[in-house]
Design an enzyme around this catalytic site. Sequence first.
Site, short mmCIF file in Angstrom:
data_model
loop_
_atom_site.label_atom_id
_atom_site.label_comp_id
_atom_site.label_asym_id
_atom_site.label_seq_id
_atom_site.Cartn_x
_atom_site.Cartn_y
_atom_site.Cartn_z
CG PHE A 221 -22.89 119.29 -65.25
CD1 PHE A 221 -22.53 120.02 -64.28
CD2 PHE A 221 -24.28 118.94 -65.16
CE1 PHE A 221 -23.52 120.31 -63.17
CE2 PHE A 221 -25.26 119.05 -64.07
CZ PHE A 221 -24.72 120.05 -62.97
CB SER B 153 -33.68 120.52 -71.83
OG SER B 153 -32.13 120.68 -72.06
N PRO B 154 -33.80 119.87 -68.27
CG PRO B 154 -33.90 118.11 -66.60
CD PRO B 154 -34.56 118.38 -67.87
CG LEU B 155 -29.58 118.31 -65.81
CD1 LEU B 155 -28.62 117.11 -65.61
CD2 LEU B 155 -29.35 119.10 -64.75
CB ALA B 156 -28.88 123.41 -70.23
N GLY B 157 -29.63 120.26 -71.81
CA GLY B 157 -29.18 119.20 -72.65
C GLY B 157 -27.56 118.76 -72.34
N GLY B 158 -27.36 118.86 -71.04
CA GLY B 158 -25.99 118.56 -70.56
C GLY B 158 -24.97 119.72 -70.58
CE1 TYR C 64 -39.34 113.13 -78.17
CE2 TYR C 64 -39.67 111.96 -76.40
CZ TYR C 64 -39.63 113.00 -76.80
OH TYR C 64 -39.74 113.95 -76.01
#
Length: 295
Positions: free
Chosen positions: A214, A206-211, A51
């Site tokens: 939204f 990535s629970p929000l699909a990498g943003g 990272y």
Amino acid sequence: MSEHSPRPALSPVVAGCWRLAEWGWSAPERLRWIEQCLERGVTTFDHADIYGGYRVEALFGEALALAPHLRARLQLVSKCGIRLVDAARPAHRVKSYDTSAAHLMASVDNSLRALRTDHLDLLLIHRPDPLMRPGEIADAVARLKAAGKILDFGVSNFTMSQFAMLNQWVPLATNQIELSPLHRAPLHDGTLDQMLALDLRPMIWSPLAGGRLFSGQEPDALRVRAVLEAVAQRHGVAPATVAYAWLLRHPSRPRPIVGSRRLEALDEALAAQALTLDAETWHEIWSAGAGVEVP
């Protein structure tokens, strides 16, 4: 099949450190973020050696060194096995995978030095290596555990068959996988079935699909967003909280990784623990992502 080691004691929501190098914070600012995570009960921090171009672990360790007593209150997860072409690793000629015992041992030592700690609570192989030798990995893990350098061991991004194969040689504690309403494959390809069968809790990146949930303008993102917003309005919560609640509804009890500097993002994830979606709402979100009703 090997007996499983005790399940790692990680927090239900995990703080992701992937972008820490991009935040431009001083060491005291990084320490304050760690403290604010701990104040919220987010005690687990997810790292990988690669990272930030091999820099994030050292940035975190520098902050932790300002308050070393905090180490006893948190859990450090790190991943290894990817060799990036980077100025920090001039010997790497091409991007590749390496799960040799020598690489695993050296990677852990590097992570311990960077994080300024004497152990990792959980070590993961970052990606499946087609050339991995399970016996060699098992031997390296046994040596690392015997030396007290790691407390538990698992994998990331492994298929069901890859997980089963390695788990015959060394007890695996988790599989860190991608899952969101826009990436539903683990629900149907056996990955989460395997976690349930073994009584293991997956970690979710990535629970929000990498943003994209939204910000994306693709049809699937727009459909899911509309449903999330409608459900959020009914429950008086943020749409992101509904997205996290959708993940937490799965009986494998996933642990989502929140990779954000925003404390509000952590709060939205934590709030999902108090929101249990009914089955119809869960399937409504699934259907919005798929663009079809369930079969």
